[in-house]
Design a protein around this motif. Structure first.
Motif, PDB file in Angstrom:
ATOM      1  N   GLN A  17       0.864  -1.082   0.002  1.00  0.00           N
ATOM      2  CA  GLN A  17       0.024  -0.146   0.048  1.00  0.00           C
ATOM      3  C   GLN A  17       1.017   1.201  -0.030  1.00  0.00           C
ATOM      4  O   GLN A  17       2.062   1.144   0.708  1.00  0.00           O
ATOM      5  CB  GLN A  17      -0.912  -0.071   1.021  1.00  0.00           C
ATOM      6  N   VAL A  19       2.183   2.403  -2.735  1.00  0.00           N
ATOM      7  CA  VAL A  19       3.482   2.230  -3.649  1.00  0.00           C
ATOM      8  C   VAL A  19       2.691   1.617  -4.956  1.00  0.00           C
ATOM      9  O   VAL A  19       3.417   1.209  -5.997  1.00  0.00           O
ATOM     10  CB  VAL A  19       4.060   0.940  -3.274  1.00  0.00           C
ATOM     11  N   CYS A  20       1.610   2.468  -5.261  1.00  0.00           N
ATOM     12  CA  CYS A  20       0.777   2.390  -6.433  1.00  0.00           C
ATOM     13  C   CYS A  20       0.538   0.979  -6.922  1.00  0.00           C
ATOM     14  O   CYS A  20       0.249   0.602  -8.121  1.00  0.00           O
ATOM     15  CB  CYS A  20       1.629   3.133  -7.773  1.00  0.00           C
ATOM     16  N   ARG A  22      -2.182  -1.020  -6.628  1.00  0.00           N
ATOM     17  CA  ARG A  22      -3.278  -1.181  -7.281  1.00  0.00           C
ATOM     18  C   ARG A  22      -3.339  -0.711  -8.513  1.00  0.00           C
ATOM     19  O   ARG A  22      -3.962  -1.112  -9.373  1.00  0.00           O
ATOM     20  CB  ARG A  22      -4.537  -0.557  -6.442  1.00  0.00           C
ATOM     21  N   ARG A  23      -2.934   0.558  -8.998  1.00  0.00           N
ATOM     22  CA  ARG A  23      -2.853   0.954 -10.392  1.00  0.00           C
ATOM     23  C   ARG A  23      -2.074   0.213 -11.208  1.00  0.00           C
ATOM     24  O   ARG A  23      -2.514  -0.246 -12.106  1.00  0.00           O
ATOM     25  CB  ARG A  23      -2.290   2.423 -10.338  1.00  0.00           C
ATOM     26  N   PHE A  24      -0.799  -0.510 -10.745  1.00  0.00           N
ATOM     27  CA  PHE A  24      -0.264  -1.383 -11.466  1.00  0.00           C
ATOM     28  C   PHE A  24      -0.934  -2.560 -11.656  1.00  0.00           C
ATOM     29  O   PHE A  24      -0.840  -3.146 -12.720  1.00  0.00           O
ATOM     30  CB  PHE A  24       1.328  -1.584 -10.990  1.00  0.00           C
ATOM     31  N   GLN A  26      -4.061  -3.038 -11.895  1.00  0.00           N
ATOM     32  CA  GLN A  26      -5.240  -2.678 -13.017  1.00  0.00           C
ATOM     33  C   GLN A  26      -4.607  -2.700 -14.369  1.00  0.00           C
ATOM     34  O   GLN A  26      -5.178  -3.089 -15.203  1.00  0.00           O
ATOM     35  CB  GLN A  26      -5.761  -1.437 -12.641  1.00  0.00           C
ATOM     36  N   SER A  27      -3.389  -1.926 -14.479  1.00  0.00           N
ATOM     37  CA  SER A  27      -2.657  -1.921 -15.697  1.00  0.00           C
ATOM     38  C   SER A  27      -2.417  -3.286 -16.325  1.00  0.00           C
ATOM     39  O   SER A  27      -2.540  -3.570 -17.514  1.00  0.00           O
ATOM     40  CB  SER A  27      -1.465  -1.210 -15.689  1.00  0.00           C
ATOM     41  N   ASN A  40      -7.475  -2.355  -1.435  1.00  0.00           N
ATOM     42  CA  ASN A  40      -6.639  -2.121   0.021  1.00  0.00           C
ATOM     43  C   ASN A  40      -7.421  -2.850   1.088  1.00  0.00           C
ATOM     44  O   ASN A  40      -8.771  -2.745   1.182  1.00  0.00           O
ATOM     45  CB  ASN A  40      -6.337  -0.997   0.164  1.00  0.00           C
ATOM     46  N   SER A  68       4.208  -3.809  -8.079  1.00  0.00           N
ATOM     47  CA  SER A  68       4.734  -2.585  -8.504  1.00  0.00           C
ATOM     48  C   SER A  68       6.097  -2.454  -8.311  1.00  0.00           C
ATOM     49  O   SER A  68       6.691  -3.029  -7.382  1.00  0.00           O
ATOM     50  CB  SER A  68       3.718  -1.615  -7.971  1.00  0.00           C
ATOM     51  N   GLN A  70       7.852  -0.082  -6.614  1.00  0.00           N
ATOM     52  CA  GLN A  70       8.140   0.079  -5.114  1.00  0.00           C
ATOM     53  C   GLN A  70       7.733  -1.082  -4.146  1.00  0.00           C
ATOM     54  O   GLN A  70       8.251  -0.958  -3.150  1.00  0.00           O
ATOM     55  CB  GLN A  70       7.499   1.477  -4.856  1.00  0.00           C
ATOM     56  N   ILE A  92     -10.374  -0.422  -9.634  1.00  0.00           N
ATOM     57  CA  ILE A  92      -9.872  -0.059  -8.217  1.00  0.00           C
ATOM     58  C   ILE A  92     -10.876   0.353  -7.388  1.00  0.00           C
ATOM     59  O   ILE A  92     -11.702   1.312  -7.388  1.00  0.00           O
ATOM     60  CB  ILE A  92      -8.938   1.095  -8.421  1.00  0.00           C
TER      61      ILE A  92
END
Length: 95
Positions: A17, A19-20, A22-24, A26-27, A40, A68, A70, A92
């Motif tokens: 959490q 560290v992006c 969820r966005r990664f 999803q991508s 999360n 991701s 990070q 997300i």
């Protein structure tokens, strides 16, 4: 060609959490044609519900081991999910 579908609930633990992640996720899911969601958890882990073709879902599970850029993933738990809701995209979700 009839691809077998797979639906799993993935729990990813570690520094996932802030560290992006969820966005990664999803991508990656969009790239693989997977539907479902990522969210999360209050305990600091992340849950992913993934549904799609067997090889694509397995590919996403493999991606979760790294996450991701990070992220520091400690453990990935996967369980088959028997629900039958249909997701049209990969979202997300907030907590």
């Amino acid at each position: 060609m009839d691809l077998q579908m797979k639906r799993v609930l993935i729990n990813v633990q570690g520094k996932v959490q802030g560290v992006c992640f969820r966005r990664f996720a999803q991508s990656k899911a969009n790239e693989l044609g997977i539907t479902g969601y990522v969210v999360n958890n209050e305990n600091g882990s992340v849950n992913i519900l993934a549904q799609g073709a067997y090889p694509a879902v397995d590919n996403l599970i493999d991606w979760c081991d790294k996450g991701s850029p990070q992220a520091q993933v400690d453990k990935v738990y996967v369980q088959e999910d028997e629900e039958n809701e249909i997701y049209l995209d990969f979202s997300i979700l907030p907590y």
